[in-house]
Design an enzyme around this catalytic site. Structure first.
Site, mmCIF file in Angstrom:
data_model
loop_
_atom_site.group_PDB
_atom_site.id
_atom_site.type_symbol
_atom_site.label_atom_id
_atom_site.label_comp_id
_atom_site.label_asym_id
_atom_site.label_seq_id
_atom_site.Cartn_x
_atom_site.Cartn_y
_atom_site.Cartn_z
ATOM 1 C CE LYS A 1 -4.723 -1.441 1.777
ATOM 2 N NZ LYS A 1 -4.181 -3.097 1.873
ATOM 3 C CD GLU B 1 -10.734 4.733 1.770
ATOM 4 O OE1 GLU B 1 -10.580 5.989 1.429
ATOM 5 O OE2 GLU B 1 -9.957 3.694 1.296
ATOM 6 C CB SER C 1 0.002 -8.378 -1.204
ATOM 7 O OG SER C 1 -0.896 -8.946 -0.581
HETATM 8 C C1 LIG Z 1 -5.014 -4.024 1.468
HETATM 9 C C2 LIG Z 1 -4.403 -5.253 1.238
HETATM 10 C C3 LIG Z 1 -4.744 -6.186 0.404
HETATM 11 C C4 LIG Z 1 -5.840 -6.053 -0.785
HETATM 12 O O1 LIG Z 1 -6.009 -4.647 -1.366
HETATM 13 P P1 LIG Z 1 -5.795 -4.449 -3.109
HETATM 14 O O2 LIG Z 1 -5.997 -3.432 -3.398
HETATM 15 O O3 LIG Z 1 -6.627 -5.722 -3.509
HETATM 16 O O4 LIG Z 1 -4.241 -4.999 -3.285
HETATM 17 C C5 LIG Z 1 -3.945 -7.268 -0.027
HETATM 18 N N1 LIG Z 1 -2.913 -7.542 0.531
HETATM 19 C C6 LIG Z 1 -2.476 -6.995 1.702
HETATM 20 C C7 LIG Z 1 -1.432 -7.096 2.526
HETATM 21 C C8 LIG Z 1 -3.176 -5.587 2.186
HETATM 22 O O5 LIG Z 1 -3.057 -4.939 3.161
#
Ligand SMILES: *Cc1c(COP(=O)(O)O)cnc(C)c1O
Length: 411
Positions: free
Chosen positions: A92, A114, A381
């Site tokens: 993010k 938000e 992610s």
């Molecule tokens: C917020 C988040 C997501 C989901 O958000 P996307 O916009 O779909 O990437 C996925 N993995 C993690 C670790 C997150 O913090």
């Protein structure tokens, strides 16, 4: 080969996306779009973005060969793109840095956002602290109770957390409150949106800033394997990590792009958050996409063990990629994600975010049947530190809910 389409002037990917907002917001969004288009290719802007990515975020994030997992599963080679190693623990930050640099160029001193579970709120409060900007985070009252640790984190970082008691006191209520703030204060305020969703230019802008994942991967794959991967797998909530990961490979026929939606307790139970897998197009938060909706077109209840994936809509570009056959979308249940969460922790000594564990779970199904020369890259992610405190409770809850569903449906 690169992607064969562009977002239209009015923000559409095919029939998806666009700008479905009340009239007072239209000029506000137009100013953001104008600034984005003015600065995105500006050399000074790019240099500043790259500086913060490297020295503040810690990029490039490594591409790690998961040798233990590969040997254990006995099929394709598995690589992990380690976005979990970024500052604040997820992808993010790639987007929040980009948007706050844009806000700075626009002469704005106040940032609003938000947040649901708090992850985007924390990433926003982090960059607001770094850039010395006032920061207000809107959060539904129920979420402030469930995620009180993240409320404390945001406050430590100097943000003001506004507890929203309207509506269902959830993420949707928080978005509505943030939009009201934006309408009232648009001269001084920038709305920093957290995923590849919302009205134009947000999905396009978030894709742009997250595409750093894909650009790094291109270089790393060339170094390590001398070629592109065969399969690329990412989890999809709003879709920002997936679109940034896919970006350089969209339209490349040699690479199969796979987005993994959360199937929750199982698609058949209705308790999921997988709109591409099991819903029709509709409008939410100012844009059109696949949407879990009620009979009268309102966003419907959704559920996933992963709060970051628990959203009834999905990015417009993913909706489009699905229809065009440029990416495939599958769904993975809470239970398979939990197994993958535990598996990776033990196998590689890496505790993944429960969101990322959805992508891993699909890789674990795909890899064993593959030739050993095939290559799978999973976008990790985020890291799972945020989950270890709550995973036991949510795991128990998921099993209880499923048992209740099975009993009611006579299984
Ligand atoms: C917020 C988040 C997501 C989901 O958000 P996307 O916009 O779909 O990437 C996925 N993995 C993690 C670790 C997150 O913090």
């Amino acid at each position: 080969m690169s992607k064969q389409y562009e977002v239209s002037k009015d923000g559409f990917y095919g029939e998806y996306g666009g700008v479905f907002v009340p009239p007072p917001l239209i000029p506000v969004l137009e100013r953001v779009a104008e600034a984005f288009n003015q600065y995105k290719d500006n050399p000074d802007f790019i240099e500043e973005y790259n500086y913060y990515m490297k020295d503040y975020v810690g990029k490039p994030s490594p591409l790690f060969f998961a040798k233990n997992m590969t040997e254990d599963l006995g099929g394709a080679k598995i690589y992990l793109k380690r976005e979990d190693l970024n500052h604040t623990g997820a992808h993010k930050i790639n987007n929040t840095i980009g948007q706050i640099l844009l806000a700075k160029r626009m002469g704005v001193k106040r940032i609003i956002a938000e947040t649901g579970a708090g992850q985007h709120g924390v990433a926003t409060a982090t960059v607001a602290a770094q850039f010395g900007m006032e920061c207000v985070i809107y959060m539904g009252e129920l979420d402030t109770i469930k995620q009180n640790l993240n409320v404390f984190r945001m406050e430590l970082l100097g943000a003001k957390v506004v507890c929203v008691k309207d509506g269902d006191r959830d993420l949707k209520a928080a978005v509505d409150a943030a939009l009201m703030d934006l309408v009232a204060n648009h001269d001084t305020t920038f709305y920093l949106l957290g995923s590849a969703v919302g009205p134009y230019p947000y999905p396009t802008m978030v894709h742009h800033f997250q595409s750093i994942i894909s650009k790094e991967l291109k270089v790393q794959m060339a170094e390590k394997e001398g070629r592109d991967p065969d399969y690329m797998i990412a989890c999809v909530g709003g879709g920002s990590n997936a679109i940034g990961f896919f970006s350089e490979y969209i339209g490349n026929d040699d690479v199969q792009l796979i987005g993994v939606e959360p199937a929750g307790l199982g698609i058949e139970t209705g308790e999921h958050a997988a709109p591409i897998t099991d819903a029709d197009p509709g409008v939410i938060h100012g844009f059109k996409c696949y949407l879990m909706q009620t009979a009268d077109g309102q966003p419907d209840h959704c559920y996933s063990i992963a709060s970051g994936l628990d959203y009834p809509g999905v990015g417009p570009e993913h909706s489009f990629l699905n229809d065009e056959g440029l990416a495939d979308y599958v769904a993975v249940t809470d239970f398979d994600a939990l197994d993958a969460f535990r598996y990776l922790s033990k196998a590689e000594g890496i505790i993944p975010a429960i969101e990322s564990a959805h992508a891993l779970a699909y890789a674990m199904k795909l890899a064993p049947g593959q030739d050993k020369e095939k290559i799978i890259v999973v976008n990790l992610s985020g890291r799972g530190d945020k989950d270890v405190g709550t995973i036991l409770d949510s795991e128990k809850l998921a099993y209880e809910l499923k048992a209740k569903y099975d009993e009611e449906h006579g299984e």
